[in-house]
Scaffold this motif. Structure first.
Motif, PDB file in Angstrom:
ATOM      1  N   MET A   8       0.854  -1.187   0.000  1.00 53.64           N
ATOM      2  CA  MET A   8       0.000   0.000   0.000  1.00 53.64           C
ATOM      3  C   MET A   8       0.891   1.238   0.000  1.00 53.64           C
ATOM      4  O   MET A   8       1.891   1.308   0.711  1.00 53.64           O
ATOM      5  CB  MET A   8      -0.888  -0.007   1.240  1.00 53.64           C
ATOM      6  CG  MET A   8      -1.831   1.200   1.295  1.00 53.64           C
ATOM      7  SD  MET A   8      -2.889   1.096   2.761  1.00 53.64           S
ATOM      8  CE  MET A   8      -3.838  -0.355   2.349  1.00 53.64           C
ATOM      9  N   LEU A  65     -12.021   1.581   6.423  1.00 55.29           N
ATOM     10  CA  LEU A  65     -11.568   1.345   5.065  1.00 55.29           C
ATOM     11  C   LEU A  65     -12.626   1.855   4.094  1.00 55.29           C
ATOM     12  O   LEU A  65     -13.825   1.727   4.342  1.00 55.29           O
ATOM     13  CB  LEU A  65     -11.315  -0.148   4.826  1.00 55.29           C
ATOM     14  CG  LEU A  65     -10.345  -0.857   5.771  1.00 55.29           C
ATOM     15  CD1 LEU A  65     -10.344  -2.350   5.496  1.00 55.29           C
ATOM     16  CD2 LEU A  65      -8.941  -0.295   5.635  1.00 55.29           C
ATOM     17  N   PHE A  88     -13.461   1.275   0.147  1.00 55.13           N
ATOM     18  CA  PHE A  88     -13.174   0.551  -1.093  1.00 55.13           C
ATOM     19  C   PHE A  88     -11.762  -0.048  -1.076  1.00 55.13           C
ATOM     20  O   PHE A  88     -11.030   0.003  -2.063  1.00 55.13           O
ATOM     21  CB  PHE A  88     -13.346   1.465  -2.304  1.00 55.13           C
ATOM     22  CG  PHE A  88     -14.697   2.104  -2.385  1.00 55.13           C
ATOM     23  CD1 PHE A  88     -15.856   1.344  -2.400  1.00 55.13           C
ATOM     24  CD2 PHE A  88     -14.814   3.490  -2.427  1.00 55.13           C
ATOM     25  CE1 PHE A  88     -17.107   1.940  -2.477  1.00 55.13           C
ATOM     26  CE2 PHE A  88     -16.061   4.095  -2.503  1.00 55.13           C
ATOM     27  CZ  PHE A  88     -17.220   3.308  -2.521  1.00 55.13           C
ATOM     28  N   GLY A  89     -11.379  -0.601   0.075  1.00 49.71           N
ATOM     29  CA  GLY A  89     -10.080  -1.252   0.198  1.00 49.71           C
ATOM     30  C   GLY A  89      -8.942  -0.346   0.595  1.00 49.71           C
ATOM     31  O   GLY A  89      -7.829  -0.839   0.836  1.00 49.71           O
ATOM     32  N   ASN A  90      -9.150   0.946   0.685  1.00 49.72           N
ATOM     33  CA  ASN A  90      -8.100   1.892   1.073  1.00 49.72           C
ATOM     34  C   ASN A  90      -8.250   2.265   2.546  1.00 49.72           C
ATOM     35  O   ASN A  90      -9.358   2.557   3.011  1.00 49.72           O
ATOM     36  CB  ASN A  90      -8.165   3.156   0.206  1.00 49.72           C
ATOM     37  CG  ASN A  90      -7.852   2.864  -1.242  1.00 49.72           C
ATOM     38  OD1 ASN A  90      -6.973   2.065  -1.546  1.00 49.72           O
ATOM     39  ND2 ASN A  90      -8.575   3.512  -2.145  1.00 49.72           N
ATOM     40  N   TYR A  91      -7.132   2.263   3.251  1.00 48.44           N
ATOM     41  CA  TYR A  91      -7.148   2.618   4.669  1.00 48.44           C
ATOM     42  C   TYR A  91      -7.356   4.115   4.822  1.00 48.44           C
ATOM     43  O   TYR A  91      -6.646   4.932   4.224  1.00 48.44           O
ATOM     44  CB  TYR A  91      -5.839   2.188   5.326  1.00 48.44           C
ATOM     45  CG  TYR A  91      -5.654   2.703   6.730  1.00 48.44           C
ATOM     46  CD1 TYR A  91      -6.479   2.293   7.761  1.00 48.44           C
ATOM     47  CD2 TYR A  91      -4.638   3.614   7.021  1.00 48.44           C
ATOM     48  CE1 TYR A  91      -6.313   2.771   9.048  1.00 48.44           C
ATOM     49  CE2 TYR A  91      -4.450   4.093   8.304  1.00 48.44           C
ATOM     50  CZ  TYR A  91      -5.302   3.671   9.319  1.00 48.44           C
ATOM     51  OH  TYR A  91      -5.142   4.146  10.584  1.00 48.44           O
ATOM     52  N   TYR A 148     -17.705   3.854   4.798  1.00 48.95           N
ATOM     53  CA  TYR A 148     -16.569   3.171   5.398  1.00 48.95           C
ATOM     54  C   TYR A 148     -16.976   1.764   5.838  1.00 48.95           C
ATOM     55  O   TYR A 148     -18.054   1.560   6.408  1.00 48.95           O
ATOM     56  CB  TYR A 148     -16.051   3.933   6.620  1.00 48.95           C
ATOM     57  CG  TYR A 148     -15.260   5.175   6.311  1.00 48.95           C
ATOM     58  CD1 TYR A 148     -14.839   5.469   5.021  1.00 48.95           C
ATOM     59  CD2 TYR A 148     -14.918   6.064   7.334  1.00 48.95           C
ATOM     60  CE1 TYR A 148     -14.110   6.606   4.752  1.00 48.95           C
ATOM     61  CE2 TYR A 148     -14.189   7.209   7.065  1.00 48.95           C
ATOM     62  CZ  TYR A 148     -13.789   7.479   5.778  1.00 48.95           C
ATOM     63  OH  TYR A 148     -13.076   8.612   5.511  1.00 48.95           O
ATOM     64  N   SER A 149     -16.099   0.820   5.594  1.00 52.39           N
ATOM     65  CA  SER A 149     -16.218  -0.484   6.244  1.00 52.39           C
ATOM     66  C   SER A 149     -15.330  -0.457   7.477  1.00 52.39           C
ATOM     67  O   SER A 149     -14.178  -0.016   7.418  1.00 52.39           O
ATOM     68  CB  SER A 149     -15.782  -1.608   5.293  1.00 52.39           C
ATOM     69  OG  SER A 149     -14.443  -1.422   4.865  1.00 52.39           O
ATOM     70  N   LEU A 198      -4.055  -4.948   9.432  1.00 55.95           N
ATOM     71  CA  LEU A 198      -3.725  -4.993   8.012  1.00 55.95           C
ATOM     72  C   LEU A 198      -2.356  -5.592   7.711  1.00 55.95           C
ATOM     73  O   LEU A 198      -2.102  -5.975   6.565  1.00 55.95           O
ATOM     74  CB  LEU A 198      -3.795  -3.574   7.425  1.00 55.95           C
ATOM     75  CG  LEU A 198      -5.140  -2.858   7.613  1.00 55.95           C
ATOM     76  CD1 LEU A 198      -5.068  -1.439   7.071  1.00 55.95           C
ATOM     77  CD2 LEU A 198      -6.271  -3.626   6.958  1.00 55.95           C
ATOM     78  N   GLU A 221      -2.632 -11.537   9.012  1.00 56.85           N
ATOM     79  CA  GLU A 221      -3.954 -12.091   8.802  1.00 56.85           C
ATOM     80  C   GLU A 221      -4.725 -12.209  10.105  1.00 56.85           C
ATOM     81  O   GLU A 221      -5.912 -11.879  10.179  1.00 56.85           O
ATOM     82  CB  GLU A 221      -3.823 -13.473   8.149  1.00 56.85           C
ATOM     83  CG  GLU A 221      -5.145 -14.146   7.825  1.00 56.85           C
ATOM     84  CD  GLU A 221      -5.892 -13.446   6.705  1.00 56.85           C
ATOM     85  OE1 GLU A 221      -7.128 -13.581   6.648  1.00 56.85           O
ATOM     86  OE2 GLU A 221      -5.234 -12.758   5.895  1.00 56.85           O
TER      87      GLU A 221
END
Length: 329
Positions: free
Chosen positions: A1, A95, A97-100, A116-117, A161, A164
């Motif tokens: 990233m 997050l 769309f996958g971006n922190y 945001y997720s 991140l 796992e």
């Protein structure tokens, strides 16, 4: 990233970022959820009022208030999705769309971007029990060793991140570090010579290393410090802070426990006899010096040897030794 640019010096304290590894830990922007909740209630009341005031419209123009009321209802689910409640010592990684986008750590009722997720995780202290593990010590003897590690998540984004599953990571690193520590040190001080005297080296060359070595049984505080330091180095890259680490279990493996206990007992007997012999020799030397002082001349070597032998028999109590009667005095 891709790492985000560093903030300028004029940035506010809450916008400060902390660089480590590939993830930049930074605070997420949030507002008070009570304002958003009041807005949702206001939209709901207005929408209900508009729908109720419309009644049964007969023309398209009369149905406009009802449409506006329905339009007031649409943003309410979206706004409510952004509400989040955080307990003390709890964090949420945001997050988009996958971006922190940031980490929310302020406890209370907050509202963030509904898109945001969010990944919630605890920042409280946790206890990890490792072992007992069967490991070979520095001499090769199988021993059982266990430890208790107290840790916490220091930077939620990196812990989430970078690995796992950070719980499994802590467990695996704790076991690996404990095995490595046990394999570097002998269990008992009586085995230091075997552990730190290389083949082909005399005992006099390594006596200083022997006495300065750390054993598993007697070096608990030092070993705890080494274990803590090693764990901190391994955990820091993933945002884990190790607060304390202590050895909780230490014993010989069952298959050699009896033999090693007998060895320890034999070493204790030898050590006791060595002390007794040294004391007896000291007493004899004082007695001979006093005797020579009274006789005003030194004894011959043969005479001294005979007297030392006889006095050793008396002081140590070795009945199998035959005293030399004729001392030639």
């Amino acid at each position: 990233m891709t790492s985000a640019p560093q903030p300028s010096r004029s940035a506010r304290p809450e916008d400060t970022v902390f660089q480590s590894g590939r993830i930049i830990e930074r605070p997420a922007r949030a507002v008070s959820a009570w304002v958003v909740l009041a807005l949702c209630i206001g939209l709901l009341v207005v929408g209900l009022a508009l729908v109720a005031s419309t009644g049964a419209p007969s023309t398209p123009a009369e149905s406009v208030p009802a449409l506006l009321g329905i339009a007031c209802f649409l943003p309410i689910p979206v706004l409510l999705k952004g509400l989040i409640i955080l307990q003390p010592n709890e964090a949420a990684v945001c997050l988009l769309f996958g971006n922190y986008k940031g980490t929310l750590t302020d406890a209370g009722f907050r509202w963030v971007n509904p898109l945001y997720s969010r990944i919630k995780l605890s920042l409280r202290l946790k206890t990890q029990e490792t072992g007992p593990l069967k490991v070979n010590d520095a001499v090769g003897n199988p021993v059982e060793i266990g430890a208790v590690v107290i840790w916490r998540v220091a930077q939620a984004a990196r812990a989430t991140l970078e690995v796992e599953n950070y719980d499994r990571y802590v467990s695996a690193q704790s076991e690996t570090t404990l095995r490595l520590l046990a394999s570097r040190h002998p269990y008992d001080p009586t085995e230091q010579y075997d552990a730190f005297t290389p083949q082909g080296t005399s005992a006099s060359d390594t006596v200083s290393d022997t006495y300065s070595a750390i054993t598993l049984r007697d070096g608990s505080d030092v070993l705890a410090g080494l274990l803590l330091q090693e764990l901190q180095l391994r955990m820091a890259p993933v945002g884990i802070e190790v607060v304390d680490a202590r050895i909780s279990h230490l014993a010989y493996a069952p298959e050699i426990a009896g033999a090693m206990l007998r060895k320890q007992a034999a070493n204790a007997v030898i050590a006791a006899r060595r002390v007794i012999t040294r004391g007896a020799v000291s007493i004899i030397e004082d007695a001979l010096a006093d005797l020579e002082g009274r006789m005003d001349h030194r004894l011959e070597p043969e005479q001294r040897a005979a007297m030392i032998s006889n006095l050793l028999v008396v002081l140590i109590g070795d009945r199998e030794a035959t005293p030399v009667v004729n001392a030639g005095l």
